[in-house]
Scaffold this active site. Structure first.
Site, PDB file in Angstrom:
ATOM      1  N   HIS A   1       0.842  -1.140  -0.009  1.00 27.48           N
ATOM      2  CA  HIS A   1       0.070   0.161   0.003  1.00 27.48           C
ATOM      3  C   HIS A   1       0.800   1.265  -0.001  1.00 27.48           C
ATOM      4  CE1 HIS A   1      -3.667   2.370   1.297  1.00 27.48           C
ATOM      5  NE2 HIS A   1      -2.801   3.156   1.646  1.00 27.48           N
ATOM      6  N   GLU A   2       1.808   1.385   0.817  1.00 26.01           N
ATOM      7  CA  GLU A   2       2.740   2.642   1.111  1.00 26.01           C
ATOM      8  C   GLU A   2       3.689   2.590  -0.262  1.00 26.01           C
ATOM      9  OE1 GLU A   2       2.008   4.773   3.053  1.00 26.01           O
ATOM     10  OE2 GLU A   2       0.441   3.620   4.162  1.00 26.01           O
TER      11      GLU A   2
ATOM     12  N   HIS B   1       1.675   4.483  -2.807  1.00 18.04           N
ATOM     13  CA  HIS B   1       1.751   5.848  -3.004  1.00 18.04           C
ATOM     14  C   HIS B   1       3.012   6.181  -3.208  1.00 18.04           C
ATOM     15  CE1 HIS B   1      -2.003   6.350  -0.598  1.00 18.04           C
ATOM     16  NE2 HIS B   1      -1.863   5.487   0.377  1.00 18.04           N
TER      17      HIS B   1
ATOM     18  N   ASP C   1      -7.480   7.642   2.909  1.00 15.47           N
ATOM     19  CA  ASP C   1      -7.127   8.237   1.602  1.00 15.47           C
ATOM     20  C   ASP C   1      -8.279   8.383   0.670  1.00 15.47           C
ATOM     21  OD1 ASP C   1      -4.262   7.486   2.106  1.00 15.47           O
ATOM     22  OD2 ASP C   1      -4.829   5.457   1.317  1.00 15.47           O
TER      23      ASP C   1
HETATM   24 ZN    ZN Z   1      -3.051   5.262   2.011  1.00 16.92          ZN
END
Ligand code: ZN
Length: 257
Positions: A69-70, A73, A147
């Site tokens: 997930h990170e 980003h 988010d």
């Molecule tokens: Zn996030």
């Protein structure tokens, strides 16, 4: 001081004062003789998103999802031309988050244009886009809830407050109340306008998700590598991110200009 100043760009004088105070508390707790840069960084992150929760145990799958997930980003933010540079990525639970990707604006800015805002939307979608790509469409998690909330708020403000819709351009729809649903109940405008606003907002989120996925699909090997490194080291700083991210490329399909 320069690094702290950059991080707090746009904040009021009370915020750095609060951070300095927290840093002093951290330093005292750790029996440091003086406040170090590390104390200040810790204080900044504590004030921004909450205290580190080292005791919070994440299982292996959750850790892996957080890492991807990170990484999502970070890669989307790194590749998009109008996004701020990635500064740091820790996957340590802090506040209500399991991880966070810090972006740092290179300078203090007052205005943002549509390209820049659309890149903010796409990089915010990068986390969920990575989850979907790696784990499958319906295996995505609640880790993306803030988010998605940010995307909803920003795209709404672009359309309603900034005159930045694709059809509804250069016209704004001021509201009495700031509640999200006031526009869909259609009080200040016609049903038709409310519907057009909804469509514009949805189009912005969808475009952001599509662009995020296109970037990650084009850089899947780097996504795997970055997620791996995060799982190994928990926190990657700018200088450690740089060699991994530098070969990432921007696919034509995600370009706006
Ligand atoms: Zn996030």
């Amino acid at each position: 001081l320069e690094s702290l100043a950059k991080k707090t760009a746009g904040s009021s004088g009370a915020d750095p004062a609060n951070i300095a105070n927290e840093a002093a508390i951290t330093a005292a707790r750790e029996s440091h003789k003086a406040i170090s840069n590390k104390d200040l960084t810790e204080a900044f992150e504590r004030v921004a998103i909450g205290p580190e929760r080292k005791s919070k145990v994440m299982n292996e799958l959750e850790k892996k999802i957080t890492a991807y997930h990170e990484a999502g980003h970070a890669i989307v933010g790194h590749v998009l031309p109008d996004s701020d540079p990635v500064h740091k990525v820790p996957i340590i639970p802090r506040g209500r988050t399991g991880g966070v990707t810090w972006f740092l604006p290179p300078e203090d800015r007052s205005y943002k244009n549509i390209y820049e805002l659309k890149d903010v939307l796409a990089r915010a979608m990068g986390g969920r886009a990575a989850e979907e790509l790696i784990f499958g469409k319906d295996a995505v998690t609640t880790g993306a809830s803030s988010d998605l909330k940010n995307v909803a708020e920003l795209s709404k403000s672009m359309v309603v407050e900034e005159g930045m819709g694709s059809e509804l351009r250069n016209i704004v729809f001021p509201e009495e109340s700031t509640g999200y649903y006031t526009i869909t109940t259609g009080k200040p405008y016609s049903e038709k306008t409310a519907e057009a606003i909804d469509l514009e907002i949805r189009a912005l989120s969808e475009e952001a998700m599509t662009r995020a996925k296109e970037v990650l699909k084009a850089n899947q090997a780097i996504l795997d590598k970055l997620a791996d490194e995060l799982l190994k080291h928990e926190t990657l700083e700018e200088k450690e991110l740089e060699p991994i991210l530098k070969s990432a490329s921007m696919p034509d399909s995600a370009k706006l200009h």
